[in-house]
Every structure is written in structure tokens, then in C-alpha cells.
Design an enzyme around this catalytic site. Sequence first.
Site, short mmCIF file in Angstrom:
data_model
loop_
_atom_site.label_atom_id
_atom_site.label_comp_id
_atom_site.label_asym_id
_atom_site.label_seq_id
_atom_site.Cartn_x
_atom_site.Cartn_y
_atom_site.Cartn_z
N LEU A 1 38.21 120.44 6.50
CA LEU A 1 37.03 121.28 6.34
C LEU A 1 37.37 122.73 6.03
O LEU A 1 36.58 123.63 6.28
CB LEU A 1 36.18 121.24 7.63
N ASP B 1 47.16 117.01 1.59
CA ASP B 1 48.23 116.01 1.60
C ASP B 1 49.10 116.16 2.85
O ASP B 1 49.51 115.16 3.46
CB ASP B 1 49.10 116.15 0.35
#
Length: 302
Positions: free
Chosen positions: A215, A246
Site C-alpha cells: 500500500l 518484488d
Amino acid sequence: MIASVTLNPAVDYTVELPDALADGAIARADEYRYDAGGKGINVSKYLTALGVDTVATGLAGGRLGRFLRDELSTGGIATDFVEIEGETRLNTTVLTADGEYKINQNGPRVSGVAIETIGDRLREYDPETVVIAGSRPKGVGPDAIDRLADAGPWETVVDVDGATLSELDGEYALCKPNLEELAAATGTRIDGVRDALAAAEALRADGFERVVASLGDEGAVMATPERHLHAPARNVDVVDTVGAGDSLLAGVLAAYTRGESAAQALRSGVAVSSRVVSVSGTQVPSLTDVSTERDAIAVSTY
């Protein structure tokens, strides 16, 4: 072992400029780097730094494809890419005094035969977990991801765009959207942590056992069959956001391979991501002592 699949990998070119860009002006740079990139590749790079056994697979072609393989090999990353016609794409990030600019190429067109060959390669490694991450190349539909998920007995994790998430039909162990992808996949407006957790639970009902959503400056949330969790973002100097999601996913998966709880996995993901955004490009910072930062992260249960 965790195998990553990057269907549309890239060489990441990152250039840092001391001043803002100006229309028609020539900008000169002393700071630049080339990294093997693509979301699945990045996950394998961070997993290797965290001491997790991994192999990076996917599709690669042309001179940039050879550079990508060589770069990963030099960095100690095990690879087994399927050679394709066409040129692996180049993704450019320009860091300036007034912002961050990204130019991503679409990449080459890929045949269904190449996708089936990836499935064959994966079965040779017999991984416990397969991570399929990143954009789809031209000629490849969402069904290709479902086929790879069904090609073996492994658990499958996906980190793909929101539209693709909404079209997948298989059963998945985990997905990792960002805020925009989470909203697109569920067709909802997300304003805050509770909205994000509600959307994550909606994705769980669509076939994703666990959902981890990044977020931005609000941290990350995780929805599991047992609980909903939120971890705040750490207060760090952000140099480059490339690889942030990632590395979050890699931190989560690394914790799960150690048999840790969902809360510890979320802490691990946020700690690793915080370390990664403090450096430019997709270079891998030292992660050997990241556990000290992880343990300082407070996770809330909803």
C-alpha cells in the site's frame, strides 16, 4: 526450492540526473546502471540474498536476453530460461531532482509452445513453490498462467496486474497486488487499510488462499484464512521504488520457507522492501541483518 517465472523479463536501465528534465535540453549523467530485471527475476535475486534456494526461469531472447543471463550468473543466481525469437525488452527509469520517470517496452511476441516448454523446465526442478510474476508478453493470455499453475504439484504464487488477476481461473496459494492492482482486480475503491483488507478478502474468495497487498506509504496488508494483518511502512529515505513489491514478496516467501507465522512473514516482507527502496535500480543491498529491522515492525490484527 522456489522457482520464479518471468514471462516478459527486461534489462533495467536506471539513470540518475542531478537536475530536472527540460524540454529540448541535453541531460548528461555520471550515475547509471544496467540490471537484470523483471518481477520474477527480482524475486529470485532477493530470495538468493535471503539464503533461499531458487532458480529463475522464463523467456529470454536476443542480445539483451544474453546480457540478462550473464548478469544473473555473475550475481550467483541460478537460471534456466527458454530461448525465444525477438529481443528481450529494455525498461528505463530516470531519477531526477523533480521526480521518477519510467519507460517500459512491451517486449516481443511469444508463442504457446514457449509456455509449454517453461512447464517442462519447471517439472525438471520439482520446486515446492512457483512464483509467476510480471507482465504478459504479446501473444500470451491469462490462461497461460493457469496452465503453468496446473503443470505440476507445486504451490503457485502470482504477482500480476489487476486485470489479469481477475481473469485467472486456477487455485493459487498467494497473490501480491499493489494498491492499484488490488482495486482493479476487485472493482472497488480503496481508501485506507480496512478497505484494502476487504478487497483482499474478496480476492481470497476468488481462489487465492492468501493475499499480500503493498500500500505504498501505508505499508502492507495480508489476508489469510485465519486472520487479517497490517504492517506500517518503515520511515526510510526512498531512493528508488523499483523492486519494492518484488522484495516484499520475497521477504514473505522467505519467512514461510522457514515455517514462520503470517505475522512474521509480513514483518519480513516490509523489512526487506524498506531496505531495497533505499538503493537505486534493482541492485540487491545486504540483507543479512534485516531481521533486526523486521523485529521492530508492529503488526496489527483486524
